[in-house]
Write a protein that holds these residues in place. Sequence first.
Motif, PDB file in Angstrom:
ATOM      1  N   GLU A 198      -7.353  -1.336  11.619  1.00  0.00           N
ATOM      2  CA  GLU A 198      -6.566  -2.048  11.416  1.00  0.00           C
ATOM      3  C   GLU A 198      -5.443  -1.295  11.194  1.00  0.00           C
ATOM      4  OE1 GLU A 198      -8.247  -6.802  12.066  1.00  0.00           O
ATOM      5  OE2 GLU A 198      -9.764  -4.067  10.883  1.00  0.00           O
ATOM      6  N   LEU A 199      -5.090  -0.287  10.611  1.00  0.00           N
ATOM      7  CA  LEU A 199      -3.987   0.359   9.687  1.00  0.00           C
ATOM      8  C   LEU A 199      -2.781   0.404   9.957  1.00  0.00           C
ATOM      9  CD1 LEU A 199      -3.407   1.997   7.892  1.00  0.00           C
ATOM     10  CD2 LEU A 199      -3.685   4.207   8.992  1.00  0.00           C
ATOM     11  N   ASP A 200      -2.692  -0.333  11.316  1.00  0.00           N
ATOM     12  CA  ASP A 200      -1.143  -0.338  11.872  1.00  0.00           C
ATOM     13  C   ASP A 200      -0.463  -1.759  11.388  1.00  0.00           C
ATOM     14  OD1 ASP A 200      -0.820   2.159  12.694  1.00  0.00           O
ATOM     15  OD2 ASP A 200      -1.135   2.156  14.758  1.00  0.00           O
ATOM     16  N   ALA A 201      -1.530  -2.289  11.506  1.00  0.00           N
ATOM     17  CA  ALA A 201      -1.361  -3.979  11.433  1.00  0.00           C
ATOM     18  C   ALA A 201      -1.544  -4.432   9.765  1.00  0.00           C
ATOM     19  CB  ALA A 201      -2.411  -4.563  12.480  1.00  0.00           C
ATOM     20  N   ALA A 202      -2.008  -3.549   9.110  1.00  0.00           N
ATOM     21  CA  ALA A 202      -2.211  -3.534   7.470  1.00  0.00           C
ATOM     22  C   ALA A 202      -0.523  -3.071   7.292  1.00  0.00           C
ATOM     23  CB  ALA A 202      -3.363  -3.227   7.375  1.00  0.00           C
ATOM     24  N   PRO A 209       8.590  -4.403   1.180  1.00  0.00           N
ATOM     25  CA  PRO A 209       8.369  -3.073   1.039  1.00  0.00           C
ATOM     26  C   PRO A 209       8.358  -3.256  -1.129  1.00  0.00           C
ATOM     27  CG  PRO A 209      10.944  -3.314   1.595  1.00  0.00           C
ATOM     28  CD  PRO A 209       9.862  -4.638   1.872  1.00  0.00           C
ATOM     29  N   VAL A 210       9.586  -4.005  -1.339  1.00  0.00           N
ATOM     30  CA  VAL A 210       9.376  -3.548  -3.036  1.00  0.00           C
ATOM     31  C   VAL A 210       8.661  -4.497  -3.426  1.00  0.00           C
ATOM     32  CG1 VAL A 210      10.765  -4.479  -5.152  1.00  0.00           C
ATOM     33  CG2 VAL A 210      12.420  -3.913  -3.271  1.00  0.00           C
ATOM     34  N   GLU A 211       8.187  -5.757  -2.929  1.00  0.00           N
ATOM     35  CA  GLU A 211       6.851  -5.787  -3.685  1.00  0.00           C
ATOM     36  C   GLU A 211       4.961  -5.540  -3.837  1.00  0.00           C
ATOM     37  OE1 GLU A 211       6.049 -10.472  -2.037  1.00  0.00           O
ATOM     38  OE2 GLU A 211       7.631 -11.015  -3.795  1.00  0.00           O
ATOM     39  N   ASN A 212       5.104  -5.080  -2.306  1.00  0.00           N
ATOM     40  CA  ASN A 212       3.916  -4.460  -1.680  1.00  0.00           C
ATOM     41  C   ASN A 212       4.237  -3.071  -1.777  1.00  0.00           C
ATOM     42  OD1 ASN A 212       3.202  -7.206  -1.077  1.00  0.00           O
ATOM     43  ND2 ASN A 212       4.304  -7.076   0.768  1.00  0.00           N
ATOM     44  N   ALA A 213       5.270  -2.319  -3.100  1.00  0.00           N
ATOM     45  CA  ALA A 213       4.882  -0.653  -2.968  1.00  0.00           C
ATOM     46  C   ALA A 213       3.275  -0.138  -3.680  1.00  0.00           C
ATOM     47  CB  ALA A 213       5.752  -0.673  -4.267  1.00  0.00           C
ATOM     48  N   PHE A 214       3.321  -1.242  -4.740  1.00  0.00           N
ATOM     49  CA  PHE A 214       1.974  -0.118  -5.318  1.00  0.00           C
ATOM     50  C   PHE A 214       0.838  -0.849  -3.762  1.00  0.00           C
ATOM     51  CE2 PHE A 214      -2.437  -1.885  -7.016  1.00  0.00           C
ATOM     52  CZ  PHE A 214      -2.977  -0.534  -7.815  1.00  0.00           C
ATOM     53  N   VAL A 215      -0.096  -1.629  -3.239  1.00  0.00           N
ATOM     54  CA  VAL A 215      -0.894  -1.056  -2.278  1.00  0.00           C
ATOM     55  C   VAL A 215      -0.123  -0.500  -0.780  1.00  0.00           C
ATOM     56  CG1 VAL A 215      -1.801  -2.796  -0.772  1.00  0.00           C
ATOM     57  CG2 VAL A 215      -1.488  -3.181  -3.357  1.00  0.00           C
ATOM     58  N   THR A 216       1.260  -0.852  -0.947  1.00  0.00           N
ATOM     59  CA  THR A 216       1.812  -0.581   0.439  1.00  0.00           C
ATOM     60  C   THR A 216       1.739   1.700  -0.094  1.00  0.00           C
ATOM     61  OG1 THR A 216       2.970  -1.217   0.618  1.00  0.00           O
ATOM     62  CG2 THR A 216       3.049   0.772   1.940  1.00  0.00           C
ATOM     63  N   SER A 217       1.345   2.742  -0.977  1.00  0.00           N
ATOM     64  CA  SER A 217       1.631   4.292  -1.442  1.00  0.00           C
ATOM     65  C   SER A 217       0.294   4.057  -1.452  1.00  0.00           C
ATOM     66  CB  SER A 217       2.660   3.991  -2.815  1.00  0.00           C
ATOM     67  OG  SER A 217       1.359   3.340  -3.928  1.00  0.00           O
ATOM     68  N   ARG A 218      -0.572   3.574  -2.123  1.00  0.00           N
ATOM     69  CA  ARG A 218      -1.882   3.882  -1.635  1.00  0.00           C
ATOM     70  C   ARG A 218      -2.979   3.066   0.007  1.00  0.00           C
ATOM     71  NH1 ARG A 218      -5.220   2.802  -6.565  1.00  0.00           N
ATOM     72  NH2 ARG A 218      -6.852   3.404  -5.854  1.00  0.00           N
ATOM     73  N   VAL A 219      -2.180   2.370   0.517  1.00  0.00           N
ATOM     74  CA  VAL A 219      -2.897   2.477   1.517  1.00  0.00           C
ATOM     75  C   VAL A 219      -2.168   3.523   2.813  1.00  0.00           C
ATOM     76  CG1 VAL A 219      -2.756   1.220   4.252  1.00  0.00           C
ATOM     77  CG2 VAL A 219      -2.990   0.238   2.211  1.00  0.00           C
ATOM     78  N   VAL A 249      -1.606   6.430   1.912  1.00  0.00           N
ATOM     79  CA  VAL A 249      -2.063   8.044   1.546  1.00  0.00           C
ATOM     80  C   VAL A 249      -3.851   8.008   2.498  1.00  0.00           C
ATOM     81  CG1 VAL A 249      -2.598   9.330  -0.763  1.00  0.00           C
ATOM     82  CG2 VAL A 249      -0.724   8.537  -0.414  1.00  0.00           C
ATOM     83  N   ALA A 250      -4.370   6.688   1.762  1.00  0.00           N
ATOM     84  CA  ALA A 250      -5.952   6.810   1.531  1.00  0.00           C
ATOM     85  C   ALA A 250      -6.093   5.995   3.169  1.00  0.00           C
ATOM     86  CB  ALA A 250      -6.427   6.431   0.696  1.00  0.00           C
ATOM     87  N   GLY A 251      -5.525   5.040   3.859  1.00  0.00           N
ATOM     88  CA  GLY A 251      -5.841   4.253   5.055  1.00  0.00           C
ATOM     89  C   GLY A 251      -6.362   3.872   4.243  1.00  0.00           C
ATOM     90  N   LEU A 252      -7.799   2.997   5.165  1.00  0.00           N
ATOM     91  CA  LEU A 252      -8.489   1.862   4.465  1.00  0.00           C
ATOM     92  C   LEU A 252      -9.649   1.981   4.807  1.00  0.00           C
ATOM     93  CD1 LEU A 252      -6.550  -1.394   7.892  1.00  0.00           C
ATOM     94  CD2 LEU A 252      -6.221  -0.496   4.881  1.00  0.00           C
ATOM     95  N   ASP A 253     -10.079   3.635   4.788  1.00  0.00           N
ATOM     96  CA  ASP A 253     -11.712   3.693   3.585  1.00  0.00           C
ATOM     97  C   ASP A 253     -11.320   2.845   2.401  1.00  0.00           C
ATOM     98  OD1 ASP A 253     -13.615   5.959   2.429  1.00  0.00           O
ATOM     99  OD2 ASP A 253     -14.140   4.750   4.366  1.00  0.00           O
ATOM    100  N   PRO A 254     -12.723   2.241   2.630  1.00  0.00           N
ATOM    101  CA  PRO A 254     -12.718   2.051   0.964  1.00  0.00           C
ATOM    102  C   PRO A 254     -12.993   3.138  -0.088  1.00  0.00           C
ATOM    103  CG  PRO A 254     -13.733   0.041   2.850  1.00  0.00           C
ATOM    104  CD  PRO A 254     -13.484   1.552   3.507  1.00  0.00           C
ATOM    105  N   TRP A 255     -13.846   4.013   0.734  1.00  0.00           N
ATOM    106  CA  TRP A 255     -13.950   4.558  -0.424  1.00  0.00           C
ATOM    107  C   TRP A 255     -12.725   5.583  -0.694  1.00  0.00           C
ATOM    108  CZ3 TRP A 255     -13.889  10.008  -1.239  1.00  0.00           C
ATOM    109  CH2 TRP A 255     -14.400  11.071  -1.834  1.00  0.00           C
ATOM    110  N   ARG A 256     -12.054   6.484   0.015  1.00  0.00           N
ATOM    111  CA  ARG A 256     -10.531   6.853  -0.286  1.00  0.00           C
ATOM    112  C   ARG A 256      -9.746   5.975  -0.967  1.00  0.00           C
ATOM    113  NH1 ARG A 256      -7.744   9.050   3.592  1.00  0.00           N
ATOM    114  NH2 ARG A 256      -6.380   9.763   2.798  1.00  0.00           N
TER     115      ARG A 256
END
Length: 281
Positions: free
Chosen positions: A14-18, A26-36, A38-45
């Motif tokens: 569901e990465l594309d939908a997220a 893009p500004v409010e969500n920069a922190f989480v977007t940058s992580r996703v 790089v790491a996708g949605l796999d909880p470990w990564r």
Amino acid sequence: MLTQTTTRVLEPSELDAALAILESEPVENAFVTSRVQVAGLDPWRLGGEMWGWYADGRLRSLCYSGANLVPICATPEAVRGFADRARRTGRRCSSIVGPAEPTTQLWRLLEPSWGPAREIRAHQPLMVTEQVPAAVAPDPLVRRIRKAELDVIMPACVAMFTEEVGVSPLAGDGGLLYQARVAELVGAGRSFARIEDGRVIFKAEIGAATTRACQIQGVWVDPEFRGRGLSEAGMAAVVRYALADVAPVVSLYVNDYNTPARAAYRRVGFREVGAFMSVLF
């Protein structure tokens, strides 16, 4: 007409939908977007779970649940769903942080079971700039930190974190995770400082970066050198680097009671566009 709603952990597929939701702000969500990104949605990564709130089978809102609990584009109904899930799983985070309105609602629902908080910062202005500073000359001595200088920058990072958050980042695991994060930013070329005779006078990092926006964090001036305009010139330098090399919009958020910092950021060219809230445990 009844609306079917549900809250669940997102699957990697569901990465594309997220990302579509994350990139809508893009500004409010920069922190989480940058992580996703790089790491996708796999909880470990990813270092945590991404919760999704669905209405009529469509993903509408998100909530990142890791070291921080972060509501993302969350409607009031979604916040209630996220709060229910957070109560069931119990508190695993060290803070709740996000846009002020949904974060306020989330904390109001969680406080009876998760409270009390160690500190609540109810209004943290979100500031942005898209221009190289015109009124403040960038400090020519502010530069990227080299990998070999990790031991030089680390004490300043620890001092900043302790002063800002109220606890040492070396507590618990001896600082292993924090040191790894500092090393990651240095390695990515997103850690900046003015160093004189082996001493960090000013420092800041670009803590989150996407192609559309980046976020400056960890701004710190050695207490002995405060009041001399070093933060303004230093920030002007970091903004120049960020706009040239990272993203077309530079953001940060600041405590509302930190009047000198807010004034300094305005002189560098930042303007307020919203507000965050942080609940610290």
